[in-house]
Design an enzyme around this catalytic site. Structure first.
Site, PDB file in Angstrom:
ATOM      1  N   TYR A 141       0.815  -1.216   0.000  1.00 54.61           N
ATOM      2  CA  TYR A 141       0.000   0.000   0.000  1.00 54.61           C
ATOM      3  C   TYR A 141       0.849   1.267   0.000  1.00 54.61           C
ATOM      4  O   TYR A 141       0.440   2.294  -0.525  1.00 54.61           O
ATOM      5  CB  TYR A 141      -0.905   0.036   1.238  1.00 54.61           C
ATOM      6  CG  TYR A 141      -2.175  -0.760   1.118  1.00 54.61           C
ATOM      7  CD1 TYR A 141      -2.145  -2.135   0.975  1.00 54.61           C
ATOM      8  CD2 TYR A 141      -3.407  -0.122   1.183  1.00 54.61           C
ATOM      9  CE1 TYR A 141      -3.316  -2.863   0.900  1.00 54.61           C
ATOM     10  CE2 TYR A 141      -4.587  -0.842   1.111  1.00 54.61           C
ATOM     11  CZ  TYR A 141      -4.528  -2.212   0.958  1.00 54.61           C
ATOM     12  OH  TYR A 141      -5.693  -2.930   0.891  1.00 54.61           O
ATOM     13  N   LYS A 191       3.884 -15.158   3.496  1.00 56.55           N
ATOM     14  CA  LYS A 191       4.171 -15.965   2.295  1.00 56.55           C
ATOM     15  C   LYS A 191       5.683 -16.146   2.250  1.00 56.55           C
ATOM     16  O   LYS A 191       6.351 -15.810   1.258  1.00 56.55           O
ATOM     17  CB  LYS A 191       3.598 -15.242   1.061  1.00 56.55           C
ATOM     18  CG  LYS A 191       3.627 -16.046  -0.227  1.00 56.55           C
ATOM     19  CD  LYS A 191       2.614 -17.156  -0.297  1.00 56.55           C
ATOM     20  CE  LYS A 191       2.830 -17.987  -1.543  1.00 56.55           C
ATOM     21  NZ  LYS A 191       2.016 -19.219  -1.588  1.00 56.55           N
ATOM     22  N   ASP A 223      -2.116 -18.527   1.766  1.00 58.60           N
ATOM     23  CA  ASP A 223      -3.064 -19.348   0.990  1.00 58.60           C
ATOM     24  C   ASP A 223      -3.714 -20.410   1.890  1.00 58.60           C
ATOM     25  O   ASP A 223      -4.928 -20.621   1.850  1.00 58.60           O
ATOM     26  CB  ASP A 223      -2.391 -19.977  -0.253  1.00 58.60           C
ATOM     27  CG  ASP A 223      -1.021 -20.594   0.026  1.00 58.60           C
ATOM     28  OD1 ASP A 223      -0.528 -20.494   1.170  1.00 58.60           O
ATOM     29  OD2 ASP A 223      -0.430 -21.180  -0.909  1.00 58.60           O
ATOM     30  N   ASP A 247      -6.196  -7.111   4.548  1.00 63.69           N
ATOM     31  CA  ASP A 247      -7.364  -6.554   3.856  1.00 63.69           C
ATOM     32  C   ASP A 247      -8.216  -7.692   3.304  1.00 63.69           C
ATOM     33  O   ASP A 247      -9.435  -7.755   3.515  1.00 63.69           O
ATOM     34  CB  ASP A 247      -6.896  -5.634   2.721  1.00 63.69           C
ATOM     35  CG  ASP A 247      -8.066  -5.084   1.923  1.00 63.69           C
ATOM     36  OD1 ASP A 247      -9.040  -4.637   2.547  1.00 63.69           O
ATOM     37  OD2 ASP A 247      -8.016  -5.137   0.674  1.00 63.69           O
ATOM     38  N   ASP A 251     -12.155  -9.432   4.940  1.00 61.86           N
ATOM     39  CA  ASP A 251     -13.442  -9.586   4.238  1.00 61.86           C
ATOM     40  C   ASP A 251     -13.871 -11.055   4.259  1.00 61.86           C
ATOM     41  O   ASP A 251     -15.051 -11.379   4.419  1.00 61.86           O
ATOM     42  CB  ASP A 251     -13.356  -9.110   2.775  1.00 61.86           C
ATOM     43  CG  ASP A 251     -13.671  -7.619   2.614  1.00 61.86           C
ATOM     44  OD1 ASP A 251     -13.354  -6.848   3.532  1.00 61.86           O
ATOM     45  OD2 ASP A 251     -14.222  -7.236   1.558  1.00 61.86           O
TER      46      ASP A 251
HETATM   47  C1  IPM Z   1     -10.484  -1.497   3.902  1.00 59.22           C
HETATM   48  C2  IPM Z   1     -10.572  -0.970   2.490  1.00 59.22           C
HETATM   49  C3  IPM Z   1      -9.401  -0.034   2.213  1.00 59.22           C
HETATM   50  C4  IPM Z   1      -8.119  -0.844   2.316  1.00 59.22           C
HETATM   51  C5  IPM Z   1      -9.448   0.722   0.877  1.00 59.22           C
HETATM   52  C6  IPM Z   1     -10.753   1.441   0.669  1.00 59.22           C
HETATM   53  C7  IPM Z   1      -8.305   1.687   0.761  1.00 59.22           C
HETATM   54  O1  IPM Z   1     -10.653  -1.999   1.572  1.00 59.22           O
HETATM   55  O2  IPM Z   1     -10.425  -0.678   4.842  1.00 59.22           O
HETATM   56  O3  IPM Z   1     -10.520  -2.713   4.094  1.00 59.22           O
HETATM   57  O4  IPM Z   1      -7.735  -1.512   1.357  1.00 59.22           O
HETATM   58  O5  IPM Z   1      -7.492  -0.797   3.378  1.00 59.22           O
HETATM   59 MN    MN Z   2     -10.962  -3.959   2.522  1.00 51.04          MN
END
Ligand code: IPM
Ligand code: MN
Ligand code: NAD
Length: 367
Positions: A141, A191, A223, A247, A251
């Site tokens: 990032y 990794k 993975d 990240d 999710d």
């Molecule tokens: C998160 C989001 C952010 C990230 C984006 C919007 C920059 O996906 O907070 O999970 O990748 O950190």
């Molecule tokens: Mn995210």
């Protein structure tokens, strides 16, 4: 207690869910006689529209002069073609960086009453309780060099995954400290079979672990971790990982809770903490009063815990959420329900529950 809270609703559902989180904080302030001052500022697409910047100077200055920042989400299809620093997401990354928020805590626990809302089987998710500690200011990032370059007809793009030992060490300490108060186990995810950045990560985490003999450390490749999260999530306590892996895995971990809309986060490390739900601006459901506000409301609870040391207040919010969910109330993302409700109704019920619980407590003490 006096608190100055910068509120950055941002784009899409950000405004809808943040409004409910602010109501919950106002309720706590009223019940416990705190003075919370809320200062609303633009970020993301709405800030591009108003001030031609995804993070205007006044927004950043207000955040730096506050005790905590509560953020909704950034990102708008209208501005998706913008590049570099003009991207909505770049505004959020700059804010995290200027706040020095290097450790991103993303808890993902399966509430008993929602164990049937996950697409995974109940026996897999029931009882899962994970804290992801995501490094937030390094890796791909922020690593330099980064660019898109043209070579005649062809183009080339690159990013750099870069970590110093100091960057790994400070976030690793956050994970080990958290593990001490939870299940006593850290799974460091990397990794290291391929990437030098991961090899340094792993060596540094092992070094740090020597200061925490009471915490069990294991290592897992990213993975394999992605698979284990959905096949055997109960094997995890604290997951420590770098920025991009964190990240993606967070999710995925949301699936255990029933919906991405449930997940909260705290970004800490600097003087001012940043609190935001894990989900994005969800343009597909924005403006319909159907977004789940629980991720945002739980982020407000984390704000009270980490930026105000109001542990009891944080818990009362979390208990109110559990109580409303166990009565069967659901936003649409959690699946069909006889007690299907909208964003603001979920906020109403959590606020009412907080007030009722306090009344019961007061009458109990009065007796
Ligand atoms: C998160 C989001 C952010 C990230 C984006 C919007 C920059 O996906 O907070 O999970 O990748 O950190
Ligand atoms: Mn995210
Ligand atoms: P998203 O998280 O916005 O949405 C993914 C899916 O989850 C969608 O189907 C959405 O409807 C659903 N969802 C998300 N939040 C929900 C909620 N509270 N209640 C119910 N359902 C919910 O991810 P995306 O669609 O990939 O990204 C949309 C925009 O948000 C992009 O611009 C992206 O960069 C941005 N984004 C911002 C943040 C942030 O501000 N922290 C985080 C992730 C994505």
């Amino acid at each position: 207690m006096k608190l100055k809270i910068a509120v950055l609703p941002g784009d899409g559902v950000g405004g809808e869910v943040t409004a409910q989180a602010v109501r919950v904080l106002e309720t706590i302030a009223k019940l416990e006689n705190h003075e919370f001052e809320f200062v609303e500022m633009p970020v993301g697409g709405v800030a591009i529209k108003a001030k031609n910047s995804p993070l205007p100077d006044e927004t950043l200055e207000t955040c730096l002069a506050s005790d905590a920042v509560l953020l909704g989400a950034v990102g708008s299809p209208e501005y998706d073609h913008f590049k570099g620093e003009m991207r909505c997401e770049a505004g959020l990354l700059k804010l995290r960086s200027r706040l020095g928020a290097f450790a991103n805590l993303r808890p993902s626990a399966c509430y008993e009453s929602l164990a049937d809302c996950s697409p995974l089987k109940r026996e897999i998710v029931a009882g899962a309780d994970i804290l992801i500690v995501r490094e937030l200011l390094g890796g791909l990032y922020f690593g330099e060099p980064r660019a898109i370059e043209a070579f005649g007809e062809s183009r080339e793009a690159y990013n750099t995954m870069r970590y110093t030992t100091a960057e790994v060490e400070r976030v690793a300490r956050v994970a080990f400290e958290a593990a001490k108060t939870r299940g006593g186990k850290v799974t460091s995810v990397d990794k290291a079979n391929v990437l030098e950045a991961s090899q340094l990560w792993r060596e540094t985490v092992i070094e740090v672990s020597r200061d925490y003999p009471e915490v069990r450390l294991e290592h897992l490749y990213v993975d394999a971790c992605a698979m284990a999260l959905v096949t055997n999530p109960k094997r995890f306590d604290v997951i420590l990982t770098e920025n991009l892996f964190g990240d993606i895995l967070s999710d995925e971990a949301a699936v255990l809770t029933g919906s991405l809309g449930m997940l909260a986060s705290a970004s800490i490390g600097g003087r001012v903490g940043l609190y935001e739900p894990v989900h994005g601006s969800a343009p597909d459901i924005a403006g319909k009063n159907i977004a789940n506000p629980i991720g945002a409301i739980s982020s407000a609870a984390m704000l009270l815990r980490y930026s105000a040391n109001l542990e009891q207040a944080a818990r009362s919010i979390e208990e109110a959420i559990v109580s409303v969910l166990s009565q069967g109330y659901r936003t649409k993302d959690l699946g069909a329900s006889e007690k299907s409700i909208g964003t603001s109704e979920m906020g109403d019920l959590i606020v009412e529950n907080l007030m009722e619980t306090r009344e019961v407590n007061y009458s109990y003490f009065a007796v």
